[in-house]
Design a protein around this motif. Structure first.
Motif, mmCIF file in Angstrom:
data_model
loop_
_atom_site.group_PDB
_atom_site.id
_atom_site.type_symbol
_atom_site.label_atom_id
_atom_site.label_comp_id
_atom_site.label_asym_id
_atom_site.label_seq_id
_atom_site.Cartn_x
_atom_site.Cartn_y
_atom_site.Cartn_z
ATOM 1 N N GLU A 10 0.834 -1.206 0.000
ATOM 2 C CA GLU A 10 0.000 0.000 0.000
ATOM 3 C C GLU A 10 0.866 1.253 0.000
ATOM 4 N N LYS A 11 1.860 1.287 0.876
ATOM 5 C CA LYS A 11 2.751 2.453 0.955
ATOM 6 C C LYS A 11 3.602 2.570 -0.301
ATOM 7 N N LEU A 12 4.071 1.469 -0.837
ATOM 8 C CA LEU A 12 4.905 1.498 -2.028
ATOM 9 C C LEU A 12 4.128 2.046 -3.223
ATOM 10 N N ILE A 13 2.871 1.704 -3.334
ATOM 11 C CA ILE A 13 2.028 2.245 -4.412
ATOM 12 C C ILE A 13 1.861 3.752 -4.244
ATOM 13 N N GLU A 14 1.684 4.213 -3.011
ATOM 14 C CA GLU A 14 1.566 5.646 -2.764
ATOM 15 C C GLU A 14 2.848 6.374 -3.156
ATOM 16 N N ILE A 15 3.993 5.794 -2.813
ATOM 17 C CA ILE A 15 5.276 6.407 -3.168
ATOM 18 C C ILE A 15 5.425 6.497 -4.685
ATOM 19 N N THR A 16 5.053 5.433 -5.373
ATOM 20 C CA THR A 16 5.182 5.401 -6.835
ATOM 21 C C THR A 16 4.222 6.382 -7.496
ATOM 22 N N ALA A 17 2.998 6.464 -6.981
ATOM 23 C CA ALA A 17 2.026 7.406 -7.541
ATOM 24 C C ALA A 17 2.504 8.847 -7.369
ATOM 25 N N GLN B 137 -0.572 4.455 -16.289
ATOM 26 C CA GLN B 137 -1.785 4.362 -15.475
ATOM 27 C C GLN B 137 -2.261 2.914 -15.377
ATOM 28 N N HIS B 138 -2.170 2.196 -16.497
ATOM 29 C CA HIS B 138 -2.577 0.785 -16.489
ATOM 30 C C HIS B 138 -1.681 -0.034 -15.562
ATOM 31 N N ARG B 139 -0.399 0.253 -15.574
ATOM 32 C CA ARG B 139 0.515 -0.493 -14.705
ATOM 33 C C ARG B 139 0.232 -0.185 -13.236
ATOM 34 N N MET B 140 -0.077 1.057 -12.933
ATOM 35 C CA MET B 140 -0.438 1.404 -11.557
ATOM 36 C C MET B 140 -1.728 0.698 -11.147
ATOM 37 N N ALA B 141 -2.662 0.603 -12.080
ATOM 38 C CA ALA B 141 -3.918 -0.095 -11.777
ATOM 39 C C ALA B 141 -3.661 -1.570 -11.489
ATOM 40 N N ASP B 142 -2.764 -2.178 -12.253
ATOM 41 C CA ASP B 142 -2.420 -3.585 -12.008
ATOM 42 C C ASP B 142 -1.791 -3.760 -10.630
ATOM 43 N N MET B 143 -0.939 -2.809 -10.238
ATOM 44 C CA MET B 143 -0.336 -2.868 -8.910
ATOM 45 C C MET B 143 -1.403 -2.779 -7.824
ATOM 46 N N GLY C 111 6.515 -4.876 -6.183
ATOM 47 C CA GLY C 111 7.884 -4.402 -6.013
ATOM 48 C C GLY C 111 8.601 -4.194 -7.333
ATOM 49 N N GLN C 112 8.486 -5.143 -8.241
ATOM 50 C CA GLN C 112 9.143 -5.020 -9.535
ATOM 51 C C GLN C 112 8.580 -3.857 -10.338
ATOM 52 N N GLN C 113 7.266 -3.704 -10.326
ATOM 53 C CA GLN C 113 6.659 -2.606 -11.063
ATOM 54 C C GLN C 113 7.086 -1.253 -10.492
ATOM 55 N N ALA C 114 7.153 -1.158 -9.176
ATOM 56 C CA ALA C 114 7.554 0.105 -8.553
ATOM 57 C C ALA C 114 8.976 0.485 -8.949
#
Length: 375
Positions: A249-256, A276-282, A327-330
């Motif tokens: 959850e925190k890693l997605i926030e950092i990446t966004a 945006q699609h990759r973030m949605a997949d995460m 993790g890999q996507q981030a």
């Protein structure tokens, strides 16, 4: 089981998040990790004051007597902050074992000390040749007078150097029983070799050379060792699943946040549809992991052992797969910066990677899931 936060749980989550954001900053966490410290006594005492360490310890022994659902609330916030301190091995796993299988004297001596942060207890059940299967332990316990003499090696003991005592498995000589012993750190003949792990935490190997313990060091009866250990491992798996969901959850926030500020071709990276699609997949993977964390917590109240094992193993495998993907996507979405030690992304990725290895990796839990389904 209702996973909507109660007023008390929401207050606990808010206070924990506020503490992590203001006092347990990422810079402070990284400084401690690089200094080889995974236990800050100031932080530890603060967690004890907030009720984190005694959350599920029975009220009769200085705890709050909360159920697994409240533990999920805590672990999710600890995961968001990548908290180094040994909350899971001591406040969750050891406390669960002693509450369920400890003698009256053991409970009286150790549970209040665990809840207050005065003492740290961790599990020592892995050995160089056992992988994740404690039933194949080779450390021995030989009866001697009114006590036992322990010999053998224990490996990858989580927070082993910080512990005041170990819940240690050993095979009783002359039988096929695996017993569980509560062994103090200062026992004569017990050696501790500490080392760092890839995620900034610490582990240790134990060597036992004629370590003598009294009979009252036994947790339960000699034949109860695996059952008692299993209680701790099950609570630990549920805690790790919640921690992993919080870290994702925190890693997605950092990446966004990064994609919203980083500019390319005159506009933020967040404006590109492919990203945006990759973030949605995460986000989908994180929600899947969080849902399975709920399943893992619910499993702790499941009366059927087979169903409990199936639910926990499924949750652990889902955590590993989702954590790897997020993790890999981030890292990739941060571009070249994602590969450097400058950003916090790598620290979260390392922790998510290690969560797969702790308390049974994906291969182990897939096999266990299959065994339950086949049966």
């Amino acid at each position: 089981m209702d996973f909507t936060y109660s007023e008390e749980q929401q207050m606990l989550a808010d206070s924990l998040r506020r503490f992590i954001d203001t006092e347990y900053t990422f810079e402070a966490r990284r400084k401690s990790a690089r200094a080889g410290k995974s236990l800050d006594r100031g932080v530890w005492n603060k967690l004890a004051e907030m009720g984190v360490l005694g959350l599920t310890v029975p009220a009769d022994f200085g705890g709050f007597g909360e159920g697994p659902a409240s533990q999920l609330v805590v672990q999710r916030e600890l995961g968001r902050g990548l908290v180094l301190e040994p909350v899971t091995p001591s406040g969750v796993m050891a406390a669960a074992i002693l509450a369920a299988h400890g003698s009256a004297a053991q409970k009286e001596q150790w549970l209040p000390a665990i809840a207050s942060g005065e003492r740290i207890v961790t599990l020592a059940y892995l050995e160089p040749t056992t992988r994740y299967r404690p039933e194949s332990a080779r450390a021995s316990a030989e009866r001697s007078g009114d006590g036992y003499v322990l010999n053998g090696i224990k490996s990858v003991v989580w927070h082993g150097a910080a512990a005041d005592a170990y819940l240690l498995t050993a095979r009783v000589a002359g039988s096929n029983e695996i017993a569980l012993f509560l062994v103090p750190r200062d026992s004569k003949g017990l050696g501790v070799t500490a080392y760092p792990t890839v995620d900034g935490l610490r582990a240790a190997d134990l060597s036992l050379q004629d370590v003598t313990v009294p009979a009252n060091a036994l947790v339960g009866q000699p034949a109860d060792g695996l059952a008692a250990l299993g209680v701790g491992l099950e609570h630990g798996v549920a805690a790790l699943c919640a921690e992993g969901a919080g870290a994702m959850e925190k890693l997605i926030e950092i990446t966004a946040e990064y994609l919203g500020t980083r500019q390319q071709f005159g506009k933020p990276l967040a404006s590109f549809q492919a990203l945006q699609h990759r973030m949605a997949d995460m986000l989908v993977q994180k929600e899947l992991a969080l849902s399975m964390a709920y399943v893992a917590v619910q499993a702790l109240d499941e009366a059927d052992p087979a169903a409990r094992r199936r639910m926990l193993s499924a949750a652990k495998v889902t955590l590993a797969r989702a954590g790897r993907f997020v993790g890999q996507q981030a890292v990739q979405l941060h571009g070249g910066m994602g590969m450097t030690d400058e950003l916090s992304v790598g620290d979260y990725f390392k922790r998510l990677t290690m969560l797969d290895q702790l308390l049974g990796d994906s291969d182990y839990h897939l096999q266990r899931f299959g065994e339950v389904m086949e049966a």
